[in-house]
Structures are given as structure tokens and as C-alpha cells.
Design an enzyme around this catalytic site. Structure first.
Site, PDB file in Angstrom:
ATOM      1  N   GLN A 145     -14.707  -1.041  -2.705  1.00 60.35           N
ATOM      2  CA  GLN A 145     -15.110   0.104  -3.522  1.00 60.35           C
ATOM      3  C   GLN A 145     -16.585   0.037  -3.895  1.00 60.35           C
ATOM      4  O   GLN A 145     -17.225  -1.010  -3.777  1.00 60.35           O
ATOM      5  CB  GLN A 145     -14.273   0.144  -4.802  1.00 60.35           C
ATOM      6  CG  GLN A 145     -14.402  -1.109  -5.640  1.00 60.35           C
ATOM      7  CD  GLN A 145     -13.282  -1.272  -6.639  1.00 60.35           C
ATOM      8  OE1 GLN A 145     -12.530  -0.353  -6.897  1.00 60.35           O
ATOM      9  NE2 GLN A 145     -13.163  -2.449  -7.219  1.00 60.35           N
ATOM     10  N   TYR A 174      -8.295   1.527 -24.955  1.00 55.88           N
ATOM     11  CA  TYR A 174      -7.640   1.440 -23.637  1.00 55.88           C
ATOM     12  C   TYR A 174      -6.972   0.077 -23.474  1.00 55.88           C
ATOM     13  O   TYR A 174      -5.793  -0.022 -23.105  1.00 55.88           O
ATOM     14  CB  TYR A 174      -8.674   1.657 -22.529  1.00 55.88           C
ATOM     15  CG  TYR A 174      -8.125   1.495 -21.131  1.00 55.88           C
ATOM     16  CD1 TYR A 174      -7.755   2.606 -20.388  1.00 55.88           C
ATOM     17  CD2 TYR A 174      -7.968   0.233 -20.547  1.00 55.88           C
ATOM     18  CE1 TYR A 174      -7.241   2.470 -19.100  1.00 55.88           C
ATOM     19  CE2 TYR A 174      -7.452   0.082 -19.282  1.00 55.88           C
ATOM     20  CZ  TYR A 174      -7.094   1.201 -18.560  1.00 55.88           C
ATOM     21  OH  TYR A 174      -6.568   1.051 -17.298  1.00 55.88           O
ATOM     22  N   ASP A 198     -12.697  -5.944 -15.213  1.00 60.62           N
ATOM     23  CA  ASP A 198     -13.695  -5.872 -16.281  1.00 60.62           C
ATOM     24  C   ASP A 198     -13.509  -6.985 -17.298  1.00 60.62           C
ATOM     25  O   ASP A 198     -14.397  -7.245 -18.115  1.00 60.62           O
ATOM     26  CB  ASP A 198     -13.613  -4.518 -16.991  1.00 60.62           C
ATOM     27  CG  ASP A 198     -12.193  -4.183 -17.432  1.00 60.62           C
ATOM     28  OD1 ASP A 198     -11.737  -4.765 -18.423  1.00 60.62           O
ATOM     29  OD2 ASP A 198     -11.547  -3.343 -16.770  1.00 60.62           O
ATOM     30  N   ASP A 247      -6.083 -10.653  -2.924  1.00 59.18           N
ATOM     31  CA  ASP A 247      -5.301  -9.426  -2.824  1.00 59.18           C
ATOM     32  C   ASP A 247      -3.979  -9.658  -3.558  1.00 59.18           C
ATOM     33  O   ASP A 247      -3.274 -10.640  -3.301  1.00 59.18           O
ATOM     34  CB  ASP A 247      -5.044  -9.110  -1.348  1.00 59.18           C
ATOM     35  CG  ASP A 247      -4.301  -7.804  -1.138  1.00 59.18           C
ATOM     36  OD1 ASP A 247      -3.765  -7.248  -2.124  1.00 59.18           O
ATOM     37  OD2 ASP A 247      -4.248  -7.340   0.002  1.00 59.18           O
ATOM     38  N   CYS A 248      -3.632  -8.760  -4.456  1.00 63.37           N
ATOM     39  CA  CYS A 248      -2.471  -9.010  -5.312  1.00 63.37           C
ATOM     40  C   CYS A 248      -1.139  -8.899  -4.563  1.00 63.37           C
ATOM     41  O   CYS A 248      -0.146  -9.525  -4.958  1.00 63.37           O
ATOM     42  CB  CYS A 248      -2.477  -8.069  -6.517  1.00 63.37           C
ATOM     43  SG  CYS A 248      -2.206  -6.344  -6.108  1.00 63.37           S
ATOM     44  N   ASP A 268      -3.417  -3.041 -14.099  1.00 65.42           N
ATOM     45  CA  ASP A 268      -4.649  -2.295 -14.358  1.00 65.42           C
ATOM     46  C   ASP A 268      -5.395  -2.056 -13.043  1.00 65.42           C
ATOM     47  O   ASP A 268      -6.622  -2.096 -12.997  1.00 65.42           O
ATOM     48  CB  ASP A 268      -5.533  -3.083 -15.340  1.00 65.42           C
ATOM     49  CG  ASP A 268      -6.666  -2.250 -15.902  1.00 65.42           C
ATOM     50  OD1 ASP A 268      -6.497  -1.022 -16.032  1.00 65.42           O
ATOM     51  OD2 ASP A 268      -7.729  -2.813 -16.214  1.00 65.42           O
ATOM     52  N   TYR A 343     -13.596   8.279 -22.020  1.00 64.61           N
ATOM     53  CA  TYR A 343     -12.933   9.198 -21.095  1.00 64.61           C
ATOM     54  C   TYR A 343     -13.104  10.643 -21.537  1.00 64.61           C
ATOM     55  O   TYR A 343     -13.015  11.568 -20.735  1.00 64.61           O
ATOM     56  CB  TYR A 343     -11.441   8.889 -20.994  1.00 64.61           C
ATOM     57  CG  TYR A 343     -11.096   7.642 -20.214  1.00 64.61           C
ATOM     58  CD1 TYR A 343     -12.054   6.672 -19.923  1.00 64.61           C
ATOM     59  CD2 TYR A 343      -9.803   7.428 -19.769  1.00 64.61           C
ATOM     60  CE1 TYR A 343     -11.726   5.531 -19.226  1.00 64.61           C
ATOM     61  CE2 TYR A 343      -9.458   6.286 -19.061  1.00 64.61           C
ATOM     62  CZ  TYR A 343     -10.425   5.338 -18.795  1.00 64.61           C
ATOM     63  OH  TYR A 343     -10.098   4.207 -18.094  1.00 64.61           O
ATOM     64  N   GLU A 345     -10.992  12.405 -22.960  1.00 64.23           N
ATOM     65  CA  GLU A 345      -9.719  13.073 -22.704  1.00 64.23           C
ATOM     66  C   GLU A 345      -8.591  12.131 -23.139  1.00 64.23           C
ATOM     67  O   GLU A 345      -8.782  10.924 -23.238  1.00 64.23           O
ATOM     68  CB  GLU A 345      -9.570  13.444 -21.230  1.00 64.23           C
ATOM     69  CG  GLU A 345      -9.718  12.284 -20.261  1.00 64.23           C
ATOM     70  CD  GLU A 345      -9.754  12.726 -18.809  1.00 64.23           C
ATOM     71  OE1 GLU A 345      -9.124  13.750 -18.465  1.00 64.23           O
ATOM     72  OE2 GLU A 345     -10.415  12.055 -17.995  1.00 64.23           O
TER      73      GLU A 345
END
Length: 355
Positions: A145, A174, A198, A247-248, A268, A343, A345
Site C-alpha cells: 500500500q 477509535y 499504527d 502476513d496474518c 484492525d 474521520y 463522521e
């Protein structure tokens, strides 16, 4: 060089008289030494463009259904006081020319197009938001990404993944919501975090002194999101946690095969896809796979936490809830709507458990 785009709209009770309106504005454009070009609209009102020597460009459109729109573009280095004076003069003159016919006037703050720092990011339900972003703190393309960290005067550093606002340093709401909203007892428990690169979830979770936290996947946030992650990402292993940069999916499959289970699984990785056609969206397939594997490694009394999406995306959220009824193990769920500051929102979070 960036361009500033100003807009001015007049909604009218009846169609405007084109010749009177245009004639009334011509003196202003002449003062600005702007050259006029009239365009053929094939009977759909009036359209003219005006170009100035300094690169200013105005589009005047008088629509047949009773709307007058004016757009002005100028370079960012232009004299913005002069530009504001021009917009004020045009607005004042149009008010005089159309005053008996005006229902509504709308003038928006200038949009900045092509700026070095992008301030505009869409909400999940497609509304445009302008943030007070003033600096690109970090940007990198990983294998999976595009990662950006942008600074906002109001929200602190904001993590943006593939164009989506992911988390800001202001967004403790959050992190708390995706951990169960403060209702859970993590002390002495085993926790699996999927994603959470994060570091916010890990940072909060270790405060509750769990037995062990296993976290899969990590982003480049340890330097620029310190208010969110603290120092937990400085080392991949601590007294009560371990971060696996893997990789999960293979790891989840391995846990399931070994019979390893957890009291809490916190997903998440990604929001519920906006698309409501699962057969056409590989993200839905990924979501279904992660759900099934996560439920397999969840203890009978355990809980699975995850984000949903924007509260306005009711169709996509309903699709997700339908998906929960089709897992290999029967589950039940509850949901909570939380306001996440950056966000702008309302956001839906799910708690899922085995029946």
C-alpha cells in the site's frame, strides 16, 4: 504551482435575463482587462469565459432553469487581496442586478488544486472534507500500500493508507472502541491483534497488563505517530507482547492447526468494503477468510472486535451482518456507533462472540 478556485452561485426564483446580467458585469471585467469569449450552448442559457493578463480565468454561466454560476481560477502566487476584491465586486453587482429574483446565494472558500500538500480527503460515504493539513511528514510505497503521514494543526499527525484516512493522533476514541469501549478486562488475558500497524491498540492494551499480546503486521509509524504508539514499536518484543511482521493469514492458519486460542482477537486490518457485491470484490473474500480463521482461534468465552464502516453506509453494514450468519461457526454480535475525531463522521464498531 497551485491554482485557487473560487465559486459563487445565485439560485433564482425565475430565469435571469441574460443580456441585462451580462451587460451589467462587463464594466468589472473591462476594469480587470479581461478578454471575453462567448460560447454556443445550443439554447442552454449563456456561457462566457474571461481571461486576464495575469492568468486569472472566469467562467460565467447563466442557466435556463434559474441558476447563475461564476467560477474564478487564479494562481496561488496571485495577489489574493485583489482576487478577493474582484469576487466581492462581482457578488455585489449580481446582487444589484438580480435582487428581486434571488432565492439563495452561496460562496464557498477557495479550493486549492494541485498544491504540494493535499488537504482534501473523502469520507467513507463520498463527501469531500478539507483538512487543515500543512505538511507531508512521511510517505512511502510498501509492497502492499501507499503510506502517508500528514500533519494537521487540529488532529496531529494523520496516517493515510491508499488514500483513506486511517488514524490520527487525536483518535483515541477509535482505539478504545475497537478494544470494547472500556468494558473489557484485559489483565492476564491472551490477545491477538491483526493489523494495528499504527501501534495505538498495542500501546493501550499493554497498559492493562495482559498475559501476552501477539500483533501481526506493522507500518512505518514508530517515528511519526509517537502520540499514538508511544514506545511500544521501538522493539518488536516486550515483557507482555510480540510483534510479528508477517502476513496474518498463514499465521492464523498455523494457530488454528496448533489449537492455539486467544481471549480477544482485535481485527484492525480493513474496514467493511463499501461494495455490496461480495462476488465482485476480493476484499469481501479476504474479510470472510479472516473472520473464519479468527473465530477458530477464539476461545469459547472470547470476543472478536473489529471496525465496520461509516454509519451512513447502511447497505454495506447490512451485507457484513449477513456475512456473520454464514461463518463456519455460529456467532452473535453487537455494535456501537462512535464519533472518531479526524474521520468527521460516525463510525460503527462490532463485538462478535461464539454462540
Amino acid at each position: 504551482m497551485a491554482v485557487r478556485h473560487y465559486t459563487l452561485d445565485f439560485s433564482l426564483s425565475a430565469p435571469a435575463d441574460c443580456s441585462t446580467t451580462v451587460r451589467g458585469l462587463q464594466s468589472i471585467f473591462q476594469e480587470q482587462e479581461m478578454t471575453e469569449a462567448i460560447h454556443n450552448t445550443e439554447g442552454h442559457g449563456y456561457l462566457a469565459t474571461f481571461i486576464g493578463k495575469n492568468g486569472r480565468f472566469v467562467v460565467l454561466r447563466i442557466h435556463k432553469h434559474g441558476l447563475v454560476t461564476l467560477d474564478l481560477q487564479c494562481y496561488e502566487a496571485d495577489n489574493l487581496m485583489q482576487v478577493d476584491h474582484l469576487m466581492n465586486a462581482l457578488e455585489k453587482k449580481l446582487k444589484t442586478l438580480l435582487h428581486r429574483n434571488i432565492r439563495k446565494i452561496k460562496r464557498l472558500p477557495a479550493l486549492q488544486r494541485g498544491a504540494k500538500v493535499d488537504r482534501y480527503w473523502p469520507t467513507a460515504d463520498g463527501r469531500l472534507v478539507e483538512y487543515d493539513i500543512d505538511e507531508v511528514v512521511y510517505e512511502e510505497d510498501s509492497v502492499y500500500q501507499n503510506i502517508k503521514i500528514l500533519h494537521s494543526a487540529q488532529f496531529g499527525n494523520i496516517l493515510i493508507l491508499n488514500g483513506d484516512v486511517n488514524l490520527a493522533e487525536s483518535d483515541l476514541a477509535y482505539t478504545q472502541a475497537i478494544m470494547g469501549g472500556g468494558k473489557e478486562q484485559y489483565a492476564g488475558k491472551e490477545v491477538l491483534i491483526l493489523g494495528g500497524g499504527d501501534g495505538g491498540i498495542l500501546c493501550e492494551a499493554v497498559k492493562f497488563k495482559p498475559k501476552m499480546i501477539t500483533m501481526l503486521v506493522i507500518d512505518g509509524c514508530r517515528k511519526h505517530m509517537r502520540k499514538t504508539c508511544g514506545n511500544v514499536l521501538d522493539n518488536l518484543k516486550g515483557d507482555c507482547y510480540e510483534v510479528l511482521v508477517e502476513d496474518c493469514v498463514p499465521v492464523l492458519k498455523k494457530f488454528a492447526e496448533e489449537g492455539k486460542t486467544f481471549d480477544y482477537v482485535i481485527n484492525d486490518l480493513t474496514a467493511v468494503p463499501i461494495s455490496t457485491a461480495p462476488e465482485e470484490d476480493s476484499t469481501w473474500e479476504f474479510l470472510r477468510l479472516i473472520l473464519d480463521l479468527s473465530i477458530k482461534v477464539l476461545r469459547p468465552s472470547g470476543k472478536y472486535f473489529t471496525q465496520g464502516n461509516c454509519a451512513n453506509l447502511t447497505e454495506a453494514l447490512s451485507q457484513y451482518e449477513d456475512l456473520l450468519e454464514k461463518l463456519s461457526s455460529p456467532v452473535d454480535f453487537s455494535k456501537e456507533v462512535v464519533c472518531v475525531p479526524s474521520y468527521l463522521e460516525l463510525w460503527v464498531f462490532y463485538t462478535i462472540w461464539k454462540k
